[in-house]
Design an enzyme around this catalytic site. Structure first.
Site, PDB file in Angstrom:
ATOM      1  N   HIS A  72       0.843  -1.189   0.000  1.00 50.82           N
ATOM      2  CA  HIS A  72       0.000   0.000   0.000  1.00 50.82           C
ATOM      3  C   HIS A  72       0.880   1.241   0.000  1.00 50.82           C
ATOM      4  CE1 HIS A  72      -4.124  -1.622   1.500  1.00 50.82           C
ATOM      5  NE2 HIS A  72      -3.602  -2.349   0.540  1.00 50.82           N
ATOM      6  N   TYR A 201      -9.247   5.619   7.475  1.00 46.97           N
ATOM      7  CA  TYR A 201      -9.399   5.967   8.894  1.00 46.97           C
ATOM      8  C   TYR A 201     -10.433   7.081   8.947  1.00 46.97           C
ATOM      9  CZ  TYR A 201      -4.979   3.589  10.103  1.00 46.97           C
ATOM     10  OH  TYR A 201      -3.997   2.662  10.306  1.00 46.97           O
ATOM     11  N   PRO A 292      -4.103   0.074  18.736  1.00 47.80           N
ATOM     12  CA  PRO A 292      -3.835  -0.367  17.362  1.00 47.80           C
ATOM     13  C   PRO A 292      -3.989   0.703  16.283  1.00 47.80           C
ATOM     14  CG  PRO A 292      -5.940  -1.226  18.117  1.00 47.80           C
ATOM     15  CD  PRO A 292      -5.319  -0.531  19.293  1.00 47.80           C
ATOM     16  N   LYS A 296       1.026  -0.327  14.981  1.00 42.93           N
ATOM     17  CA  LYS A 296       2.425  -0.375  15.401  1.00 42.93           C
ATOM     18  C   LYS A 296       2.831  -1.569  16.265  1.00 42.93           C
ATOM     19  CE  LYS A 296       3.905   3.074  13.324  1.00 42.93           C
ATOM     20  NZ  LYS A 296       4.187   2.524  12.041  1.00 42.93           N
ATOM     21  N   TYR A 383       4.053   6.454  10.218  1.00 45.15           N
ATOM     22  CA  TYR A 383       3.206   5.338   9.795  1.00 45.15           C
ATOM     23  C   TYR A 383       4.031   4.270   9.055  1.00 45.15           C
ATOM     24  CZ  TYR A 383      -1.117   2.955   8.646  1.00 45.15           C
ATOM     25  OH  TYR A 383      -2.131   2.027   8.577  1.00 45.15           O
TER      26      TYR A 383
HETATM   27  C1  FAD Z   1      -6.739  -8.617  20.278  1.00 46.39           C
HETATM   28  C2  FAD Z   1      -5.543  -7.888  19.719  1.00 46.39           C
HETATM   29  C3  FAD Z   1      -5.642  -7.205  18.502  1.00 46.39           C
HETATM   30  C4  FAD Z   1      -4.529  -6.534  17.983  1.00 46.39           C
HETATM   31  N1  FAD Z   1      -4.633  -5.851  16.803  1.00 46.39           N
HETATM   32  C5  FAD Z   1      -3.553  -5.200  16.320  1.00 46.39           C
HETATM   33  C6  FAD Z   1      -3.616  -4.473  15.118  1.00 46.39           C
HETATM   34  O1  FAD Z   1      -4.664  -4.393  14.478  1.00 46.39           O
HETATM   35  N2  FAD Z   1      -2.489  -3.842  14.678  1.00 46.39           N
HETATM   36  C7  FAD Z   1      -1.285  -3.913  15.373  1.00 46.39           C
HETATM   37  O2  FAD Z   1      -0.257  -3.367  14.932  1.00 46.39           O
HETATM   38  N3  FAD Z   1      -1.190  -4.612  16.509  1.00 46.39           N
HETATM   39  C8  FAD Z   1      -2.295  -5.242  16.981  1.00 46.39           C
HETATM   40  N4  FAD Z   1      -2.198  -5.919  18.135  1.00 46.39           N
HETATM   41  C9  FAD Z   1      -0.896  -5.965  18.764  1.00 46.39           C
HETATM   42  C10 FAD Z   1       0.021  -7.038  18.155  1.00 46.39           C
HETATM   43  O3  FAD Z   1      -0.729  -8.162  17.806  1.00 46.39           O
HETATM   44  C11 FAD Z   1       1.095  -7.353  19.172  1.00 46.39           C
HETATM   45  O4  FAD Z   1       1.836  -6.164  19.378  1.00 46.39           O
HETATM   46  C12 FAD Z   1       2.020  -8.498  18.762  1.00 46.39           C
HETATM   47  O5  FAD Z   1       1.337  -9.707  18.815  1.00 46.39           O
HETATM   48  C13 FAD Z   1       3.223  -8.546  19.693  1.00 46.39           C
HETATM   49  O6  FAD Z   1       3.941  -9.720  19.487  1.00 46.39           O
HETATM   50  P1  FAD Z   1       4.668 -10.451  20.705  1.00 46.39           P
HETATM   51  O7  FAD Z   1       5.348 -11.613  20.103  1.00 46.39           O
HETATM   52  O8  FAD Z   1       5.446  -9.463  21.474  1.00 46.39           O
HETATM   53  O9  FAD Z   1       3.493 -10.894  21.686  1.00 46.39           O
HETATM   54  P2  FAD Z   1       2.339 -11.979  21.468  1.00 46.39           P
HETATM   55  O10 FAD Z   1       1.910 -12.017  20.058  1.00 46.39           O
HETATM   56  O11 FAD Z   1       1.324 -11.710  22.514  1.00 46.39           O
HETATM   57  O12 FAD Z   1       3.064 -13.355  21.764  1.00 46.39           O
HETATM   58  C14 FAD Z   1       3.376 -13.774  23.081  1.00 46.39           C
HETATM   59  C15 FAD Z   1       3.311 -15.281  23.125  1.00 46.39           C
HETATM   60  O13 FAD Z   1       3.700 -15.730  24.419  1.00 46.39           O
HETATM   61  C16 FAD Z   1       2.850 -16.796  24.778  1.00 46.39           C
HETATM   62  N5  FAD Z   1       2.847 -16.969  26.234  1.00 46.39           N
HETATM   63  C17 FAD Z   1       2.193 -16.224  27.166  1.00 46.39           C
HETATM   64  N6  FAD Z   1       2.388 -16.719  28.378  1.00 46.39           N
HETATM   65  C18 FAD Z   1       3.204 -17.785  28.249  1.00 46.39           C
HETATM   66  C19 FAD Z   1       3.748 -18.710  29.156  1.00 46.39           C
HETATM   67  N7  FAD Z   1       3.470 -18.661  30.491  1.00 46.39           N
HETATM   68  N8  FAD Z   1       4.543 -19.706  28.674  1.00 46.39           N
HETATM   69  C20 FAD Z   1       4.809 -19.788  27.344  1.00 46.39           C
HETATM   70  N9  FAD Z   1       4.304 -18.944  26.441  1.00 46.39           N
HETATM   71  C21 FAD Z   1       3.507 -17.937  26.886  1.00 46.39           C
HETATM   72  C22 FAD Z   1       1.487 -16.380  24.216  1.00 46.39           C
HETATM   73  O14 FAD Z   1       0.585 -17.465  24.085  1.00 46.39           O
HETATM   74  C23 FAD Z   1       1.905 -15.808  22.874  1.00 46.39           C
HETATM   75  O15 FAD Z   1       1.920 -16.766  21.846  1.00 46.39           O
HETATM   76  C24 FAD Z   1      -3.303  -6.563  18.683  1.00 46.39           C
HETATM   77  C25 FAD Z   1      -3.208  -7.261  19.890  1.00 46.39           C
HETATM   78  C26 FAD Z   1      -4.306  -7.901  20.428  1.00 46.39           C
HETATM   79  C27 FAD Z   1      -4.191  -8.611  21.753  1.00 46.39           C
END
Ligand code: FAD
Length: 390
Positions: A72, A201, A292, A296, A383
């Site tokens: 995009h 948006y 969100p 980011k 962005y």
């Molecule tokens: C509902 C929702 C919608 C979102 N929508 C957007 C969006 O539209 N745009 C955007 O940019 N961002 C969005 N985000 C944010 C984005 O998805 C996160 O910033 C991203 O997933 C971060 O990645 P991460 O690997 O740090 O954490 P996560 O993706 O949360 O991964 C962490 C992992 O650790 C695992 N875990 C937790 N506890 C334990 C444990 N005790 N033992 C072993 N494993 C464990 C979890 O199961 C998970 O798989 C959204 C987040 C949520 C919750």
């Protein structure tokens, strides 16, 4: 068991870190408490910054992304009667990509399994300990019920907002900054071709709305709702009617289709420091959350990992601690700038009151983005994403 880096969490942060470390000859074990199917189906982010795409491509993970992802070159901002487009390449020389987090995670899991690298799903009772020694441990009960203890050189908490790692840092050392916004996003996925080529948006006196997409066949749409709303009270008809109202523009129509996923997500900003305690490092949502609106969260997790992978390779392979020692300071600069951008986008686009004065202030900000090239460039630069490593 022994490994150099024990990683808690197989989200984007943990999986990408494991991949980048393996490419530089540093072994790691990843443990995840959910199943493979669950993490691959978890609907979350969908917009990748240019730097994220470049990093995934360079790491050998870009084949499907380039085939199925949608580049995009701009986004639309809208308010009643107006829709205006920001041209990213003209303003910044960069673009963004629409490619779901589910797909990024599937690509990362597949790459790890293809390389036969250790990845344990469905673990329980994950504990990180001995963090202030040179031999921290990561203990867990594996899916067969056997208790495992991993002796590590470093443990990384990439376990998201609800994971246990952040809590392993002693309370007196921890500082958090948090803001809970007085609204939530009701998001849907629908089997219908997007009614727009690029994201919209929309500011509206009834609340924010957004039109996004996951592919040429699947649309992703959001509505600002009160955080106390229950999804059961939102029929598909009610959602489409509200979207039509908030996104309406003369000469444009919103196509509707079968909804196959819907949910309500609260919105918060959260930053926790330190991101390092002894031999524990935090990355991604374990240390920070952004609302969100600026797309980011996933990109910020990738930026942490880009820094941390270099720091850990220098520390563990080359014996150089400099990058590990500066990891937190460098990461937090980007975290706070991104927190500011996400908060600005959020408060500019969501309505919190019926006060016409507040509404006019928001509209003045939106119009400024299109009347000042400095304002347009500022929004576009944030962005599409800051260069990784800044
Ligand atoms: C509902 C929702 C919608 C979102 N929508 C957007 C969006 O539209 N745009 C955007 O940019 N961002 C969005 N985000 C944010 C984005 O998805 C996160 O910033 C991203 O997933 C971060 O990645 P991460 O690997 O740090 O954490 P996560 O993706 O949360 O991964 C962490 C992992 O650790 C695992 N875990 C937790 N506890 C334990 C444990 N005790 N033992 C072993 N494993 C464990 C979890 O199961 C998970 O798989 C959204 C987040 C949520 C919750």
């Amino acid at each position: 068991m022994r490994t150099r880096v024990g990683i808690v969490g197989a989200g984007p942060a943990g999986l990408l870190l494991g991949h980048l470390l393996a490419q530089r000859g540093v072994d790691a074990v990843i443990v995840e408490n959910r199943s493979r199917d669950y993490v691959e189906a978890r609907i979350r982010a969908g917009v990748l910054e240019q730097g994220t795409v470049d990093l995934l491509t360079k790491a050998g993970l870009g084949e499907r992304l380039h085939r199925e992802g949608l580049r995009h070159d701009g986004v639309n901002l809208q308010w009643p009667g107006e829709r205006a487009r920001l041209d990213f390449p003209a303003l910044t020389g960069k673009s963004v990509w629409v490619y779901g987090q589910t797909e990024v995670v599937k690509d990362l899991v597949q790459a790890r399994l293809d390389a036969a690298l250790p990845l344990h799903f469905e673990v329980t009772e994950t504990v990180v300990a001995d963090l202030e020694t040179d031999r921290p441990t990561l203990s867990f009960t594996d899916s067969s019920g056997a208790r495992q203890v991993l002796d590590c050189d470093v443990v990384v908490g990439a376990d998201g907002f609800h994971g246990p790692s952040r809590g392993a840092i002693p309370e007196p050392r921890r500082q958090t900054w948090e803001r809970t916004y007085p609204y939530a996003w009701l998001g849907i996925l629908a089997h219908v071709a997007p009614s727009t080529d690029e994201l919209i948006y929309a500011w509206h006196p009834r609340g924010f709305a957004m039109h996004s997409m996951r592919s040429h066949q699947v649309s992703r749409l959001y509505l600002q709702v009160d955080p106390t709303e229950r999804i059961e009270d939102w029929s598909d008809d009610r959602i489409w009617t509200e979207l039509q109202t908030r996104l309406s523009l003369d000469g444009w129509s919103l196509e509707t289709g079968p909804v196959f996923d819907k949910g309500i997500t609260p919105m918060r900003s959260f930053v926790s420091s330190p991101m390092r305690h002894g031999r524990l490092f935090l990355a991604g949502d374990a240390a920070h959350i952004v609302p969100p609106t600026g797309a980011k969260g996933l990109n910020l997790a990738v930026a942490d990992v880009a820094l941390l992978s270099r720091a850990l390779v220098a520390l563990l392979r080359d014996g150089n601690a400099r990058l590990a020692d500066t990891y937190e300071d460098t990461a937090l600069q980007r975290v706070w700038r991104t927190t500011y951008f996400s908060s600005w986008m959020t408060t500019m686009l969501h309505t919190t009151s019926d006060d016409p004065f507040d509404h006019q202030l928001q509209l003045a900000q939106l119009r400024q983005v299109f009347s000042s090239s400095a304002a347009a460039t500022l929004l576009a630069e944030n962005y599409v994403g800051l260069p990784l490593g800044e």
